[in-house]
Design a protein around this motif. Sequence first.
Motif, PDB file in Angstrom:
ATOM      1  N   SER A  10       0.845  -1.191   0.000  1.00 17.44           N
ATOM      2  CA  SER A  10       0.000   0.000   0.000  1.00 17.44           C
ATOM      3  C   SER A  10       0.879   1.239   0.000  1.00 17.44           C
ATOM      4  O   SER A  10       1.828   1.326   0.780  1.00 17.44           O
ATOM      5  CB  SER A  10      -0.904  -0.007   1.234  1.00 17.44           C
ATOM      6  OG  SER A  10      -1.840   1.034   1.201  1.00 17.44           O
ATOM      7  N   GLN A  11       0.567   2.168  -0.886  1.00 16.23           N
ATOM      8  CA  GLN A  11       1.325   3.426  -0.944  1.00 16.23           C
ATOM      9  C   GLN A  11       0.639   4.511  -0.121  1.00 16.23           C
ATOM     10  O   GLN A  11       1.274   5.227   0.623  1.00 16.23           O
ATOM     11  CB  GLN A  11       1.471   3.880  -2.391  1.00 16.23           C
ATOM     12  CG  GLN A  11       2.269   5.152  -2.538  1.00 16.23           C
ATOM     13  CD  GLN A  11       2.540   5.494  -3.991  1.00 16.23           C
ATOM     14  OE1 GLN A  11       1.915   4.986  -4.899  1.00 16.23           O
ATOM     15  NE2 GLN A  11       3.489   6.370  -4.215  1.00 16.23           N
ATOM     16  N   THR A  12      -0.670   4.628  -0.256  1.00 16.80           N
ATOM     17  CA  THR A  12      -1.394   5.710   0.407  1.00 16.80           C
ATOM     18  C   THR A  12      -2.150   5.264   1.654  1.00 16.80           C
ATOM     19  O   THR A  12      -2.704   6.091   2.361  1.00 16.80           O
ATOM     20  CB  THR A  12      -2.415   6.337  -0.566  1.00 16.80           C
ATOM     21  OG1 THR A  12      -3.375   5.335  -0.923  1.00 16.80           O
ATOM     22  CG2 THR A  12      -1.744   6.873  -1.815  1.00 16.80           C
ATOM     23  N   GLY A  13      -2.204   3.963   1.881  1.00 14.37           N
ATOM     24  CA  GLY A  13      -2.935   3.435   3.033  1.00 14.37           C
ATOM     25  C   GLY A  13      -4.292   2.857   2.692  1.00 14.37           C
ATOM     26  O   GLY A  13      -4.898   2.187   3.514  1.00 14.37           O
ATOM     27  N   ASP A  34      -2.758 -14.036   9.686  1.00 13.12           N
ATOM     28  CA  ASP A  34      -1.647 -13.106   9.829  1.00 13.12           C
ATOM     29  C   ASP A  34      -1.810 -11.995   8.797  1.00 13.12           C
ATOM     30  O   ASP A  34      -2.137 -12.261   7.637  1.00 13.12           O
ATOM     31  CB  ASP A  34      -0.312 -13.816   9.594  1.00 13.12           C
ATOM     32  CG  ASP A  34       0.037 -14.791  10.713  1.00 13.12           C
ATOM     33  OD1 ASP A  34      -0.457 -14.610  11.843  1.00 13.12           O
ATOM     34  OD2 ASP A  34       0.807 -15.730  10.443  1.00 13.12           O
ATOM     35  N   LEU A  35      -1.591 -10.764   9.210  1.00 11.71           N
ATOM     36  CA  LEU A  35      -1.653  -9.591   8.348  1.00 11.71           C
ATOM     37  C   LEU A  35      -0.222  -9.132   8.116  1.00 11.71           C
ATOM     38  O   LEU A  35       0.481  -8.785   9.070  1.00 11.71           O
ATOM     39  CB  LEU A  35      -2.483  -8.492   9.022  1.00 11.71           C
ATOM     40  CG  LEU A  35      -2.599  -7.159   8.306  1.00 11.71           C
ATOM     41  CD1 LEU A  35      -3.285  -7.323   6.954  1.00 11.71           C
ATOM     42  CD2 LEU A  35      -3.358  -6.166   9.188  1.00 11.71           C
ATOM     43  N   LEU A  36       0.236  -9.176   6.846  1.00  8.01           N
ATOM     44  CA  LEU A  36       1.635  -8.925   6.542  1.00  8.01           C
ATOM     45  C   LEU A  36       1.808  -7.933   5.403  1.00  8.01           C
ATOM     46  O   LEU A  36       1.179  -8.077   4.350  1.00  8.01           O
ATOM     47  CB  LEU A  36       2.323 -10.233   6.121  1.00  8.01           C
ATOM     48  CG  LEU A  36       2.271 -11.386   7.108  1.00  8.01           C
ATOM     49  CD1 LEU A  36       2.640 -12.681   6.421  1.00  8.01           C
ATOM     50  CD2 LEU A  36       3.202 -11.108   8.273  1.00  8.01           C
ATOM     51  N   ASN A  37       2.683  -6.961   5.592  1.00 13.53           N
ATOM     52  CA  ASN A  37       3.114  -6.125   4.491  1.00 13.53           C
ATOM     53  C   ASN A  37       4.026  -6.979   3.626  1.00 13.53           C
ATOM     54  O   ASN A  37       4.809  -7.781   4.148  1.00 13.53           O
ATOM     55  CB  ASN A  37       3.861  -4.901   5.020  1.00 13.53           C
ATOM     56  CG  ASN A  37       4.218  -3.930   3.934  1.00 13.53           C
ATOM     57  OD1 ASN A  37       4.975  -4.235   3.021  1.00 13.53           O
ATOM     58  ND2 ASN A  37       3.666  -2.734   4.037  1.00 13.53           N
ATOM     59  N   VAL A  38       3.948  -6.836   2.316  1.00 18.49           N
ATOM     60  CA  VAL A  38       4.749  -7.662   1.410  1.00 18.49           C
ATOM     61  C   VAL A  38       6.247  -7.536   1.720  1.00 18.49           C
ATOM     62  O   VAL A  38       6.999  -8.490   1.524  1.00 18.49           O
ATOM     63  CB  VAL A  38       4.422  -7.358  -0.063  1.00 18.49           C
ATOM     64  CG1 VAL A  38       4.977  -6.010  -0.493  1.00 18.49           C
ATOM     65  CG2 VAL A  38       4.915  -8.463  -0.975  1.00 18.49           C
ATOM     66  N   LEU A  54      -4.280 -11.606  -1.233  1.00 24.46           N
ATOM     67  CA  LEU A  54      -3.239 -10.713  -1.719  1.00 24.46           C
ATOM     68  C   LEU A  54      -3.844  -9.376  -2.109  1.00 24.46           C
ATOM     69  O   LEU A  54      -4.837  -9.337  -2.836  1.00 24.46           O
ATOM     70  CB  LEU A  54      -2.549 -11.337  -2.932  1.00 24.46           C
ATOM     71  CG  LEU A  54      -1.870 -12.690  -2.680  1.00 24.46           C
ATOM     72  CD1 LEU A  54      -1.494 -13.347  -3.988  1.00 24.46           C
ATOM     73  CD2 LEU A  54      -0.660 -12.501  -1.780  1.00 24.46           C
ATOM     74  N   GLY A  55      -3.227  -8.290  -1.648  1.00 17.21           N
ATOM     75  CA  GLY A  55      -3.743  -6.963  -1.931  1.00 17.21           C
ATOM     76  C   GLY A  55      -2.699  -6.045  -2.530  1.00 17.21           C
ATOM     77  O   GLY A  55      -1.594  -5.935  -2.004  1.00 17.21           O
ATOM     78  N   LEU A  64       0.245  -4.029 -11.366  1.00 13.21           N
ATOM     79  CA  LEU A  64       0.643  -4.232  -9.984  1.00 13.21           C
ATOM     80  C   LEU A  64       1.867  -3.373  -9.693  1.00 13.21           C
ATOM     81  O   LEU A  64       2.664  -3.079 -10.587  1.00 13.21           O
ATOM     82  CB  LEU A  64       0.987  -5.703  -9.741  1.00 13.21           C
ATOM     83  CG  LEU A  64      -0.150  -6.712  -9.889  1.00 13.21           C
ATOM     84  CD1 LEU A  64       0.388  -8.136  -9.763  1.00 13.21           C
ATOM     85  CD2 LEU A  64      -1.232  -6.466  -8.859  1.00 13.21           C
ATOM     86  N   GLU A  65       2.046  -2.992  -8.443  1.00 14.80           N
ATOM     87  CA  GLU A  65       3.212  -2.217  -8.034  1.00 14.80           C
ATOM     88  C   GLU A  65       4.472  -2.989  -8.442  1.00 14.80           C
ATOM     89  O   GLU A  65       4.608  -4.168  -8.132  1.00 14.80           O
ATOM     90  CB  GLU A  65       3.159  -1.974  -6.518  1.00 14.80           C
ATOM     91  CG  GLU A  65       4.193  -1.006  -6.004  1.00 14.80           C
ATOM     92  CD  GLU A  65       5.545  -1.642  -5.767  1.00 14.80           C
ATOM     93  OE1 GLU A  65       6.550  -0.933  -5.938  1.00 14.80           O
ATOM     94  OE2 GLU A  65       5.606  -2.831  -5.412  1.00 14.80           O
ATOM     95  N   GLU A  66       5.391  -2.315  -9.135  1.00 12.27           N
ATOM     96  CA  GLU A  66       6.477  -3.003  -9.831  1.00 12.27           C
ATOM     97  C   GLU A  66       7.758  -3.234  -9.040  1.00 12.27           C
ATOM     98  O   GLU A  66       8.526  -4.125  -9.383  1.00 12.27           O
ATOM     99  CB  GLU A  66       6.805  -2.250 -11.122  1.00 12.27           C
ATOM    100  CG  GLU A  66       5.632  -2.246 -12.089  1.00 12.27           C
ATOM    101  CD  GLU A  66       5.841  -1.359 -13.288  1.00 12.27           C
ATOM    102  OE1 GLU A  66       5.779  -1.891 -14.405  1.00 12.27           O
ATOM    103  OE2 GLU A  66       6.067  -0.140 -13.092  1.00 12.27           O
ATOM    104  N   ALA A  67       8.013  -2.483  -7.984  1.00 13.90           N
ATOM    105  CA  ALA A  67       9.277  -2.628  -7.261  1.00 13.90           C
ATOM    106  C   ALA A  67       9.242  -3.757  -6.237  1.00 13.90           C
ATOM    107  O   ALA A  67      10.209  -4.506  -6.117  1.00 13.90           O
ATOM    108  CB  ALA A  67       9.639  -1.311  -6.571  1.00 13.90           C
TER     109      ALA A  67
END
Length: 143
Positions: A10-13, A34-38, A54-55, A64-67
């Motif tokens: 998530s970039q902006t939340g 479990d809630l995990l940031n990638v 997957l979000g 999809l976000e590329e980095a």
Amino acid sequence: MSKAAVIYWSQTGNTEQMATAIAEGIREGGMECDLLNVADTNAGAAAGYDKIALGCPAMGAEVLEEAEFDPFFTELENRLAGRKVALFGSYGWGDGQWMRDWVQRTNDANANIYTDEGLMINETPDEDGLAKCREFGKGFAAY
């Protein structure tokens, strides 16, 4: 008891809010989650869960976000066959092409995808949107 993971970028939340509500719904549905940031996991760890939600938001030209997220998903793709997977994300423009492409990639990986269209919310989720996310999570827990 089976266990689920909600893994997001998530970039902006906005997608993070969706992820939190989906994880709440999964727990309300009777599953550990479990809630995990990638950035805090990897494809090998993700593949250890019974169910994976997957979000990722739509980025750029509806991709999809590329980095971080797309490289993670690309590595995970070959481990999705037979797994129960849910897809979600927020968007601010376009018509959801990023989600249709992502659903197609997930289907091509022979995953058992929850809903054929994923869950998309325009911009910041309001209370109705967060309620949809919790229901999506509860449904995924029962899937």
